[in-house]
Design an enzyme around this catalytic site. Structure first.
Site, mmCIF file in Angstrom:
data_model
loop_
_atom_site.group_PDB
_atom_site.id
_atom_site.type_symbol
_atom_site.label_atom_id
_atom_site.label_comp_id
_atom_site.label_asym_id
_atom_site.label_seq_id
_atom_site.Cartn_x
_atom_site.Cartn_y
_atom_site.Cartn_z
ATOM 1 N N ASP A 1 22.308 -20.609 -16.442
ATOM 2 C CA ASP A 1 22.252 -22.187 -16.557
ATOM 3 C C ASP A 1 23.528 -22.613 -15.854
ATOM 4 O O ASP A 1 24.660 -22.522 -16.264
ATOM 5 C CB ASP A 1 22.578 -22.324 -18.216
ATOM 6 N N ASP B 1 16.469 -30.993 -20.484
ATOM 7 C CA ASP B 1 16.223 -30.394 -21.887
ATOM 8 C C ASP B 1 14.931 -31.308 -22.555
ATOM 9 O O ASP B 1 15.048 -32.379 -22.805
ATOM 10 C CB ASP B 1 17.314 -30.240 -22.980
#
Ligand code: GLA
Length: 763
Positions: free
Chosen positions: A513, A577
């Site tokens: 990430d 997200d």
């Protein structure tokens, strides 16, 4: 009646009908100033605001010219608190300061004194908390409301008050993001009443759906009186299923329970709960939709599920459990197992070393007292992994940074106990939160550079073993930057050591990430800089002798789908997200078009993880805010998109609806289809979208989605989908043949719902 008397009576009635609070609110949604960085002195009411700039609230700071992607920033606002607000108020329970939603954490100050953090009020004179951003509950969408008693010394009635909000952003968009009214007002009776029917989902009991609703009075003085009306009607049929009206009377601090039951139906019903207060004012209204089950009961006879093709690298350890449903005990046989691969005939677990490059057809048989099933699965030994999209669980949408070893193991156990493994779910992945926090004084690594773990994950090799013992695969998370998005230690500068640790722990999957890599890469428009950290970890992963599926997470920057495979990834996130709202889900899901051509066996677009079941991104979870139809849309669309499927809920609280939703083999087979084509929108007409994908057996899977707010009847023009003649249609959720259809096929689709069909046609 005499006019005079009538007028007096009207006046008396009006008096009773007045809401208890004056209802006046001071708006806090304009006039803010902003400064990136952190300095506790910025809370002072008399601060000289040199260097502070005006900023809009309700919009992330990155959308207003501030590039900072992680860390602290401050917001300030001066506003007058009129004396009449408290004078006109009858309840006198408190002043309610609402600053909307915050991405991701906040510490709130009023007139130089701390008011609280992350929505929790603090007593006067409480000291600033430098660790306010390490709380687990900040994420996401939690409204930040601070209630102070009217005589609280921090309030300056009739004067100018200065609100200062210290914000910390973990990743994505940062700041005061609105979402809720931003205002200061006295609290009223609706604030003191809790009516949250969705907190406790409907339960399936035999042929009925039962429901318990709790009405709570949070006041310490006020008596709650009124009427509660509950009405329910089928969303597709419009048929009423319930109409109830009852008197409610709840003592201060008490609660009243309301129960009802309806017969199960093959549609969602929309329930409206309307609470009218005896004192009048605006009634409280809540809406909820009841779940319904579409997936037929699992048959007792065996059925082999999951992918028809597996990729594995020669010479590396191999572990796969044959997904098969049916009454236990099952007995497995496999013909054509190459090399030293061994089968456990009782569990269906196959272990050993992947044979030399080649394609090995495994002829699998599963049998029990009720029959047997056979299927050929091709084991393709070669460089490619994830020949179908990975399916499993990831801790983030459920636990956020509150994840620990036991929660992960509990998920693995549920995969087996609830039979999810039998339908192809097999990765169990930890997300953020397992390393030492980056700002901790403790060493982050051993002297030789090996990464250290925090107390929540004392022994990673043991955790790997506990997951593998269940026949499941183990996933982990890191960042190419010095810190992860949650502020834990990242892999920057230690890629080789970290890959070696993962291999030693038995890791099978890595989500990598971007997060703080922005502090390393200065030019986000340079493709080379975007790719560099991913290539680097890819090289490190290739040095270890394990099949580690590599998931790139950088939110789609630089059209990652055009180069993710070349950088070594098997999948890449295409978006920021997700959360459990229709707004996010539909904005992400229905936008996956430009990347469609880049999906295929071994390389997948990842529109982010599933938001069904109990989610929460922290220690306290709630049932997904998506309606049942929205959840059917979620699973259907993700399957059509050939998306990786990672369940993001607390599996120990798996309810009947969610389990049913996650175990439909015909729907999952669309996702896992070996051709690996990603669906595209073929028809868009008003609120209807039809997305279709070719399947390896020559069939066509298509979903008719209704993005509108009311049920729709629609005729699908089969010719527009390229279907000629009279193809056989099958309803995949219901697993029912509909027979041949020609011309226009009629469907009725719930609001935000879907009808998912498969057309069979000759090759
Ligand atoms: C980012 C990712 C999420 C999750 C968190 C962890 O926001 O996009 O999926 O991994 O970081 O901090």
């Amino acid at each position: 009646m005499v006019p005079f008397l009538r007028r007096s009576l009207q006046a008396i009635l009006l008096l009773f009908a007045l809401p208890l609070a004056s209802g006046e609110a001071v708006r806090l949604d304009g006039g803010w100033t902003f400064k990136p960085g952190d300095n506790p002195a910025w809370a002072a009411p008399s601060l000289a605001e040199g260097g502070w700039k005006p900023i809009k609230v309700g919009l992330a700071w990155q959308k207003q010219g501030y590039e900072q992607l992680q860390g602290h920033a401050w917001y300030r606002l001066s506003f007058t608190l009129p004396e009449r607000l408290r004078q006109d108020d009858r309840l006198k329970e408190g002043l309610r300061l609402s600053i909307g939603q915050v991405a991701d954490f906040d510490e709130c100050y009023l007139n130089g004194q701390r008011v609280g953090a992350n929505g929790q009020v603090a007593p006067p004179d409480s000291a600033p908390d430098p660790d306010f951003w390490k709380a687990d509950e900040g994420l996401p969408g939690r409204p930040r409301v601070y209630v102070l008693r009217p005589d609280d010394p921090r309030l300056r009635w009739g004067q100018v008050n200065v609100l200062a909000v210290r914000v910390y952003m973990v990743s994505g968009w940062g700041g005061l993001t609105g979402g809720e009214p931003m205002e200061a007002r006295m609290i009223d009776h609706a604030d003191l009443t809790s009516l949250e029917p969705a907190r406790e989902p409907f339960a399936f009991e035999g042929a009925r759906l039962t429901k318990r609703v709790l009405l709570t009075n949070r006041s310490s003085r006020w008596q709650l009186r009124g009427t509660l009306e509950i009405q329910g009607a089928g969303l597709l049929s419009g048929q009423p299923v319930l109409a109830r009206r009852l008197q409610v009377r709840v003592a201060p601090g008490g609660h009243q329970e309301v129960r009802f039951a309806i017969p199960q139906r093959e549609e969602a019903c929309r329930f409206t709960y309307r609470l009218r207060f005896q004192e009048g004012g605006v009634p409280m209204e809540r809406i909820e939709e009841s779940p319904y089950l579409l997936t037929p009961k699992t048959r007792r006879a065996p059925r082999i599920n999951g992918p028809q093709v597996l990729g594995a690298r020669p010479g590396n350890p191999f572990l796969w459990t044959i997904p098969a449903s049916g009454q236990r005990p099952l007995r497995f046989k496999v013909q054509g197992l190459p090399g030293d691969l061994r089968l456990d005939p009782a569990s269906g677990m196959i272990e050993g070393t992947t044979p030399p490059a080649g394609t090995y057809p495994l002829r699998i048989q599963a049998s029990n007292a009720h029959g047997s099933d056979t299927r050929t699965v091709d084991l393709v030994a070669g460089p490619r992994l994830a020949l179908t999209p990975p399916m499993g669980w990831n801790s983030w949408n459920a636990w956020g940074l509150a994840v620990d070893e036991e929660k992960v193991v509990a998920s693995a156990r549920t995969f087996v106990e609830k039979g999810l493994r039998d339908h192809g779910w097999n990765y169990v992945n930890i997300d953020d939160g397992w390393e030492i926090p980056e700002n901790s004084a403790a060493p982050k690594r051993e002297a030789d550079g090996r990464i250290r773990v925090n107390g929540k994950f004392p022994d990673m090799a043991r955790l790997g073993r506990r997951i593998h013992e269940q026949g499941l695969r183990f996933g982990i998370y890191s960042s190419p930057g010095p810190a992860t998005c949650g502020g834990y230690t990242g892999s920057y500068g230690f890629e080789a050591q970290d890959a070696a640790s993962y291999a030693a722990w038995g890791v099978d999957y890595l989500k990598y990430d971007w997060c703080s890599y922005s502090t390393v890469a200065k030019n986000l428009t340079s493709l080379e800089e975007l790719q560099k950290p991913y290539r680097k970890m890819d090289q490190a992963l290739r040095q270890v002798n394990r099949d580690i599926v590599y998931s790139l997470c950088q939110y789609g920057m630089g059209d990652v789908w055009t180069w993710g495979e070349a950088a070594g990834g098997q999948l890449w996130r295409t978006t920021y997200d997700i959360d459990d709202t229709w707004k996010k889900l539909s904005a992400i899901g229905f936008a996956q078009t430009a990347n469609a051509a880049y999906a295929g066996p071994g390389h997948w677009n990842d529109p982010d993880m599933l938001v069904v079941g109990w989610v929460g991104w922290g220690p306290s979870l709630h049932p997904s805010r998506l309606t049942p139809d929205e959840q059917y849309t979620h699973l259907s669309l993700w399957s059509l998109l050939a998306a990786p499927l990672l369940i993001g809920c607390d599996l120990t609280r798996l309810d009947a609806f969610t389990l049913n939703l996650l175990t439909n083999d015909e729907v999952l087979a669309v996702d896992q289809d070996r051709l690996g084509r990603q669906a595209t929108p073929v028809i868009q007409e008003g609120s209807i979208q039809v997305w279709a994908r070719e399947l390896s057996d020559g069939g066509l899977a298509f979903g008719v989605f209704n993005l509108g707010e009311t049920a729709a009847t629609y005729r699908v023009d089969l010719a527009k989908l390229g279907l000629q003649g009279s193809p056989q249609l099958r309803d995949l959720w219901r697993q029912k043949d509909l027979g041949p259809s020609a011309g226009a096929h009629p469907v009725r689709v719930a609001p935000h719902g879907v009808v998912l069909l498969k057309a069979s046609r000759a090759r």
